[in-house]
Design a protein around this motif. Structure first.
Motif, PDB file in Angstrom:
ATOM      1  N   GLU A 184      38.835 -73.338  14.498  1.00 56.63           N
ATOM      2  CA  GLU A 184      37.439 -73.954  14.105  1.00 56.63           C
ATOM      3  C   GLU A 184      36.755 -74.756  15.211  1.00 56.63           C
ATOM      4  O   GLU A 184      35.723 -74.640  15.299  1.00 56.63           O
ATOM      5  CB  GLU A 184      37.643 -74.767  12.823  1.00 56.63           C
ATOM      6  N   PHE A 185      37.469 -75.772  15.872  1.00 56.07           N
ATOM      7  CA  PHE A 185      36.752 -76.532  16.803  1.00 56.07           C
ATOM      8  C   PHE A 185      36.353 -75.694  18.105  1.00 56.07           C
ATOM      9  O   PHE A 185      35.272 -75.998  18.662  1.00 56.07           O
ATOM     10  CB  PHE A 185      37.680 -77.660  17.308  1.00 56.07           C
ATOM     11  N   GLU A 187      35.054 -72.666  17.682  1.00 57.07           N
ATOM     12  CA  GLU A 187      34.163 -71.937  17.261  1.00 57.07           C
ATOM     13  C   GLU A 187      33.028 -72.596  17.030  1.00 57.07           C
ATOM     14  O   GLU A 187      31.881 -72.494  17.509  1.00 57.07           O
ATOM     15  CB  GLU A 187      34.449 -71.294  15.846  1.00 57.07           C
ATOM     16  N   ALA A 188      33.028 -73.964  16.763  1.00 55.49           N
ATOM     17  CA  ALA A 188      31.982 -75.124  16.690  1.00 55.49           C
ATOM     18  C   ALA A 188      31.476 -75.140  18.134  1.00 55.49           C
ATOM     19  O   ALA A 188      30.526 -75.314  18.234  1.00 55.49           O
ATOM     20  CB  ALA A 188      32.783 -76.169  16.107  1.00 55.49           C
ATOM     21  N   GLN A 192      27.677 -74.570  19.389  1.00 56.41           N
ATOM     22  CA  GLN A 192      26.838 -75.385  20.116  1.00 56.41           C
ATOM     23  C   GLN A 192      26.171 -75.105  21.649  1.00 56.41           C
ATOM     24  O   GLN A 192      25.396 -75.566  22.046  1.00 56.41           O
ATOM     25  CB  GLN A 192      27.553 -76.981  20.445  1.00 56.41           C
TER      26      GLN A 192
END
Length: 293
Positions: A184-185, A187-188, A192
């Protein structure tokens, strides 16, 4: 916040490492070998290449004209050189080969493994097939062939050990990157608008450092043994430069006359590689989150 978590992770790993007595023994002995290698000119009782033909193959404790303390603590070799001094300076060669080889192979492995794991496709297929080809060769025979082609010498040894050594690091990094790029990090970070380079360097590789550190710590003793083996065969570090491997090679001709000449470099080589392996095993256990208590 992420930096605090990273610091906490490695601080917690070090606390677990301190509880591992075998790993701490390995760490202390590794630090001792590094200290000896750095301060060799101050610790060695004589010039490692200074010859005294009148005192050839002397036993331990024999009087010496070339040692500062006037005694061959561990005896002398076939040219009257002080064995202890040559062992101390030999630590420099072994550590240099072990550390530099791991630096080169790790740098290459991180670059190739990151690209193959993150982008996949043709890059992944080509690089991993090359790695598979290198894995198909028996390592020692490959090193012998490379050194026979390149010739003895420290620089050529770096090349020979690095040509095949990067493959294992690349596969390790690739597997970590393939797993982490789906988290997830990451993908985040993509959402951005961060560049691929920044995502790999700032977000993915820091989370791969645990396995990489363990791989390096376990790879150093392998490189030290490879150097010793090649030097023993006359394809590595050539005399008069002291190396634990070429000392064993020279001593093999005098086993009946002066057996301790071969024993000392063998014991030092065994202890150094054993210590690095203990440290590597301890780091693997300390950095494995599944073993966290």
């Amino acid at each position: 916040m992420a930096e605090k978590k990273a610091v906490s992770l490695y601080a917690d790993a070090f606390r677990r490492l301190r509880k591992n007595k075998a790993a701490m023994f390995g760490l202390i002995f590794v630090i001792f070998v590094v200290f000896v290698a750095i301060f060799a000119p101050l610790l060695a009782p004589a010039d490692p290449n200074k010859i005294d033909l009148q005192n050839r193959l002397k036993p331990m404790g024999s009087p010496s004209r070339i040692c500062k303390n006037g005694v061959y603590i561990l005896g002398s070799d076939e040219y009257g050189r002080d064995i202890l001094s040559r062992l101390i300076y030999g630590a420099r060669i072994s550590l240099t080969v072990g550390v530099m080889t791991q630096i080169i192979t790790t740098a290459i492995g991180i670059i190739i493994g990151s690209l193959a794991g993150y982008y996949g496709g043709l890059i992944d297929m080509v690089t991993m097939r090359i790695a598979d080809m290198l894995f198909a060769f028996p390592e020692l025979l490959f090193y012998i062939g490379m050194m026979f082609a390149l010739g003895p010498g420290l620089t050529n040894m770096f090349i020979a050990l690095s040509v095949i050594g990067w493959a294992g690091k690349a596969r390790l990094v690739r597997s970590q990157v393939i797993y982490l790029k789906e988290t997830e990090f990451v993908e985040a970070a993509k959402a951005q608008g961060l560049s691929d380079f920044r995502i790999i360097v700032k977000h993915i590789l820091p989370n791969c450092m645990g396995p990489i550190i363990v791989s390096v710590s376990l790879g150093i003793p392998g490189a030290i043994l490879a150097e010793a083996g090649l030097s023993f065969l006359g394809l590595g570090i050539l005399p008069p430069t002291p190396s634990w491997g070429n000392m064993i090679r020279s001593a093999s001709a005098y086993l009946r006359i002066q057996p301790w000449y071969a024993v000392w470099p063998g014991v030092v080589l065994m202890l150094a590689t054993f210590a690095f392996n203990l440290l590597g095993d301890g780091l693997r256990d300390a950095l494995d989150p599944r073993l966290k208590q």
